[in-house]
Design a protein around this motif. Sequence first.
Motif, PDB file in Angstrom:
ATOM      1  N   VAL A 159       0.858  -1.183   0.000  1.00  0.00           N
ATOM      2  CA  VAL A 159       0.000   0.000   0.000  1.00  0.00           C
ATOM      3  C   VAL A 159       0.891   1.230   0.000  1.00  0.00           C
ATOM      4  CG1 VAL A 159      -1.757   1.288   1.258  1.00  0.00           C
ATOM      5  CG2 VAL A 159      -1.830  -1.213   1.223  1.00  0.00           C
ATOM      6  N   THR A 160       0.711   2.088  -0.985  1.00  0.00           N
ATOM      7  CA  THR A 160       1.548   3.288  -1.090  1.00  0.00           C
ATOM      8  C   THR A 160       0.952   4.494  -0.388  1.00  0.00           C
ATOM      9  OG1 THR A 160       0.540   3.891  -3.215  1.00  0.00           O
ATOM     10  CG2 THR A 160       2.499   2.487  -3.275  1.00  0.00           C
ATOM     11  N   GLY A 161      -0.310   4.411   0.027  1.00  0.00           N
ATOM     12  CA  GLY A 161      -0.907   5.534   0.742  1.00  0.00           C
ATOM     13  C   GLY A 161      -2.418   5.441   0.776  1.00  0.00           C
ATOM     14  N   ALA A 162      -2.994   6.229   1.664  1.00  0.00           N
ATOM     15  CA  ALA A 162      -4.450   6.336   1.778  1.00  0.00           C
ATOM     16  C   ALA A 162      -4.785   7.792   2.053  1.00  0.00           C
ATOM     17  CB  ALA A 162      -4.980   5.440   2.893  1.00  0.00           C
ATOM     18  N   ASP A 163      -5.590   8.375   1.201  1.00  0.00           N
ATOM     19  CA  ASP A 163      -5.912   9.791   1.299  1.00  0.00           C
ATOM     20  C   ASP A 163      -7.421   9.992   1.287  1.00  0.00           C
ATOM     21  OD1 ASP A 163      -3.167  10.642   1.170  1.00  0.00           O
ATOM     22  OD2 ASP A 163      -3.215  10.164  -0.969  1.00  0.00           O
ATOM     23  N   VAL A 164      -7.819  11.175   1.728  1.00  0.00           N
ATOM     24  CA  VAL A 164      -9.218  11.578   1.693  1.00  0.00           C
ATOM     25  C   VAL A 164      -9.418  12.515   0.515  1.00  0.00           C
ATOM     26  CG1 VAL A 164     -11.081  12.731   2.910  1.00  0.00           C
ATOM     27  CG2 VAL A 164      -9.439  11.342   4.185  1.00  0.00           C
ATOM     28  N   VAL A 165     -10.314  12.167  -0.389  1.00  0.00           N
ATOM     29  CA  VAL A 165     -10.643  12.996  -1.545  1.00  0.00           C
ATOM     30  C   VAL A 165     -12.153  13.167  -1.573  1.00  0.00           C
ATOM     31  CG1 VAL A 165     -10.543  13.262  -4.051  1.00  0.00           C
ATOM     32  CG2 VAL A 165      -8.647  12.172  -2.834  1.00  0.00           C
ATOM     33  N   SER A 166     -12.595  14.381  -1.275  1.00  0.00           N
ATOM     34  CA  SER A 166     -14.023  14.697  -1.296  1.00  0.00           C
ATOM     35  C   SER A 166     -14.845  13.676  -0.520  1.00  0.00           C
ATOM     36  CB  SER A 166     -14.525  14.798  -2.741  1.00  0.00           C
ATOM     37  OG  SER A 166     -15.818  15.340  -2.782  1.00  0.00           O
ATOM     38  N   ARG A 167     -14.479  13.480   0.761  1.00  0.00           N
ATOM     39  CA  ARG A 167     -15.227  12.663   1.712  1.00  0.00           C
ATOM     40  C   ARG A 167     -15.204  11.175   1.402  1.00  0.00           C
ATOM     41  NH1 ARG A 167     -20.637  16.190   3.244  1.00  0.00           N
ATOM     42  NH2 ARG A 167     -19.560  18.121   3.765  1.00  0.00           N
ATOM     43  N   GLU A 168     -14.290  10.705   0.576  1.00  0.00           N
ATOM     44  CA  GLU A 168     -14.130   9.283   0.377  1.00  0.00           C
ATOM     45  C   GLU A 168     -12.658   8.938   0.592  1.00  0.00           C
ATOM     46  OE1 GLU A 168     -15.444   8.576  -3.587  1.00  0.00           O
ATOM     47  OE2 GLU A 168     -13.557   9.216  -4.510  1.00  0.00           O
ATOM     48  N   ILE A 169     -12.403   7.716   1.046  1.00  0.00           N
ATOM     49  CA  ILE A 169     -11.043   7.273   1.310  1.00  0.00           C
ATOM     50  C   ILE A 169     -10.526   6.539   0.077  1.00  0.00           C
ATOM     51  CG2 ILE A 169      -9.594   5.808   2.742  1.00  0.00           C
ATOM     52  CD1 ILE A 169     -11.425   6.349   5.070  1.00  0.00           C
ATOM     53  N   ARG A 170      -9.415   7.040  -0.458  1.00  0.00           N
ATOM     54  CA  ARG A 170      -8.790   6.430  -1.629  1.00  0.00           C
ATOM     55  C   ARG A 170      -7.510   5.729  -1.195  1.00  0.00           C
ATOM     56  NH1 ARG A 170     -10.032   8.181  -7.089  1.00  0.00           N
ATOM     57  NH2 ARG A 170     -12.089   9.167  -7.045  1.00  0.00           N
ATOM     58  N   ILE A 171      -7.456   4.441  -1.438  1.00  0.00           N
ATOM     59  CA  ILE A 171      -6.307   3.625  -1.050  1.00  0.00           C
ATOM     60  C   ILE A 171      -5.514   3.287  -2.312  1.00  0.00           C
ATOM     61  CG2 ILE A 171      -5.561   1.484   0.061  1.00  0.00           C
ATOM     62  CD1 ILE A 171      -8.230   1.486   1.579  1.00  0.00           C
ATOM     63  N   ARG A 172      -4.252   3.646  -2.325  1.00  0.00           N
ATOM     64  CA  ARG A 172      -3.387   3.374  -3.473  1.00  0.00           C
ATOM     65  C   ARG A 172      -2.534   2.144  -3.181  1.00  0.00           C
ATOM     66  NH1 ARG A 172      -2.644   8.552  -2.197  1.00  0.00           N
ATOM     67  NH2 ARG A 172      -0.502   8.155  -1.560  1.00  0.00           N
ATOM     68  N   VAL A 173      -2.585   1.174  -4.094  1.00  0.00           N
ATOM     69  CA  VAL A 173      -1.848  -0.076  -3.901  1.00  0.00           C
ATOM     70  C   VAL A 173      -0.932  -0.326  -5.083  1.00  0.00           C
ATOM     71  CG1 VAL A 173      -3.689  -1.072  -2.481  1.00  0.00           C
ATOM     72  CG2 VAL A 173      -3.682  -1.480  -4.939  1.00  0.00           C
ATOM     73  N   ARG A 174       0.192  -0.963  -4.795  1.00  0.00           N
ATOM     74  CA  ARG A 174       1.127  -1.411  -5.833  1.00  0.00           C
ATOM     75  C   ARG A 174       1.120  -2.931  -5.821  1.00  0.00           C
ATOM     76  NH1 ARG A 174       5.427   0.781  -4.069  1.00  0.00           N
ATOM     77  NH2 ARG A 174       5.438   2.646  -5.401  1.00  0.00           N
ATOM     78  N   THR A 175       0.736  -3.510  -6.941  1.00  0.00           N
ATOM     79  CA  THR A 175       0.630  -4.964  -7.011  1.00  0.00           C
ATOM     80  C   THR A 175       1.044  -5.443  -8.397  1.00  0.00           C
ATOM     81  OG1 THR A 175      -0.937  -6.811  -6.913  1.00  0.00           O
ATOM     82  CG2 THR A 175      -1.831  -4.689  -7.580  1.00  0.00           C
ATOM     83  N   PRO A 176       1.768  -6.563  -8.487  1.00  0.00           N
ATOM     84  CA  PRO A 176       2.191  -7.078  -9.793  1.00  0.00           C
ATOM     85  C   PRO A 176       1.050  -7.653 -10.618  1.00  0.00           C
ATOM     86  CG  PRO A 176       2.809  -8.606  -8.057  1.00  0.00           C
ATOM     87  CD  PRO A 176       2.284  -7.381  -7.381  1.00  0.00           C
ATOM     88  N   GLY A 177      -0.049  -7.962  -9.993  1.00  0.00           N
ATOM     89  CA  GLY A 177      -1.191  -8.530 -10.705  1.00  0.00           C
ATOM     90  C   GLY A 177      -2.485  -7.960 -10.187  1.00  0.00           C
ATOM     91  N   GLU A 178      -3.509  -8.787 -10.190  1.00  0.00           N
ATOM     92  CA  GLU A 178      -4.799  -8.347  -9.692  1.00  0.00           C
ATOM     93  C   GLU A 178      -4.788  -8.318  -8.170  1.00  0.00           C
ATOM     94  OE1 GLU A 178      -7.462  -7.238 -11.313  1.00  0.00           O
ATOM     95  OE2 GLU A 178      -6.297  -7.370 -13.167  1.00  0.00           O
ATOM     96  N   PRO A 179      -5.449  -7.342  -7.550  1.00  0.00           N
ATOM     97  CA  PRO A 179      -5.517  -7.309  -6.088  1.00  0.00           C
ATOM     98  C   PRO A 179      -6.434  -8.398  -5.567  1.00  0.00           C
ATOM     99  CG  PRO A 179      -6.874  -5.579  -7.034  1.00  0.00           C
ATOM    100  CD  PRO A 179      -6.146  -6.210  -8.189  1.00  0.00           C
ATOM    101  N   PRO A 180      -6.382  -8.695  -4.272  1.00  0.00           N
ATOM    102  CA  PRO A 180      -7.298  -9.687  -3.683  1.00  0.00           C
ATOM    103  C   PRO A 180      -8.747  -9.231  -3.843  1.00  0.00           C
ATOM    104  CG  PRO A 180      -5.503  -9.131  -2.178  1.00  0.00           C
ATOM    105  CD  PRO A 180      -5.456  -8.141  -3.298  1.00  0.00           C
ATOM    106  N   PRO A 181      -9.711 -10.122  -3.589  1.00  0.00           N
ATOM    107  CA  PRO A 181     -11.122  -9.728  -3.684  1.00  0.00           C
ATOM    108  C   PRO A 181     -11.421  -8.495  -2.830  1.00  0.00           C
ATOM    109  CG  PRO A 181     -10.927 -12.100  -3.443  1.00  0.00           C
ATOM    110  CD  PRO A 181      -9.547 -11.551  -3.262  1.00  0.00           C
ATOM    111  N   ILE A 182     -12.104  -7.538  -3.449  1.00  0.00           N
ATOM    112  CA  ILE A 182     -12.359  -6.266  -2.781  1.00  0.00           C
ATOM    113  C   ILE A 182     -13.305  -6.430  -1.604  1.00  0.00           C
ATOM    114  CG2 ILE A 182     -14.385  -5.459  -4.032  1.00  0.00           C
ATOM    115  CD1 ILE A 182     -11.166  -3.441  -3.379  1.00  0.00           C
TER     116      ILE A 182
END
Length: 218
Positions: A159-182
Amino acid sequence: MLANSQIAARTSPKLMDLVAALATGLAGAVAHARRDVAAVLPGVAIAISLVPPLAVAGVCLGHGAGWLTLGALVLFLSNLLALVLGGIVVFTATGYAAEPAASSGRSRRRTRLTLVLLAAVVLLPLSANTVISYLLTAWSAQAQTVADEWISAVPGSSVTGADVVSREIRIRVRTPGEPPPISGLLSALHGRIPDGVPIVVETTQGSTIHAGRVGAPS
């Protein structure tokens, strides 16, 4: 639209935006009151305070985003109020208030009432949004901790970071493939942050996953 930082920053105004606009209003009023300061500065102060939120309001209205439009209009009103108050402070301090001192008392009361009403209209949503943004920032730290555990299921991911953008939490991830089930991320966040907070996951592949709201039925 919220992926554009210029739009996102102007649809969720806070009290700090009012303070910044007040400083701009003071600078513009000083420039207007002094002959040795460039006359273009007041126009610049107005341009950077009033034109951008109105432009954002128009863009959001064109996309049918009512709440985002309302946020941009609140920012416009707060900037307008700050410019007026800055002008009042500077022109009063420089003696411009002495000449109209004998004007109608009713007119002056009406002006003061208008300013008070405008201040109430502006300060209430700004204060509420400031508190909400503060809470979301605290919750984003919790979300990043949970996301670290969630993404560890994929080797080489982080996980490269988690920020608040207009009242929602945006989580940025670095992954070589598909992320796990959301759904696993939302389940892990349940109980760690309040239900109803929107979660968005951004991956290094350039995809944006709107995970949904915490606690909402899947």
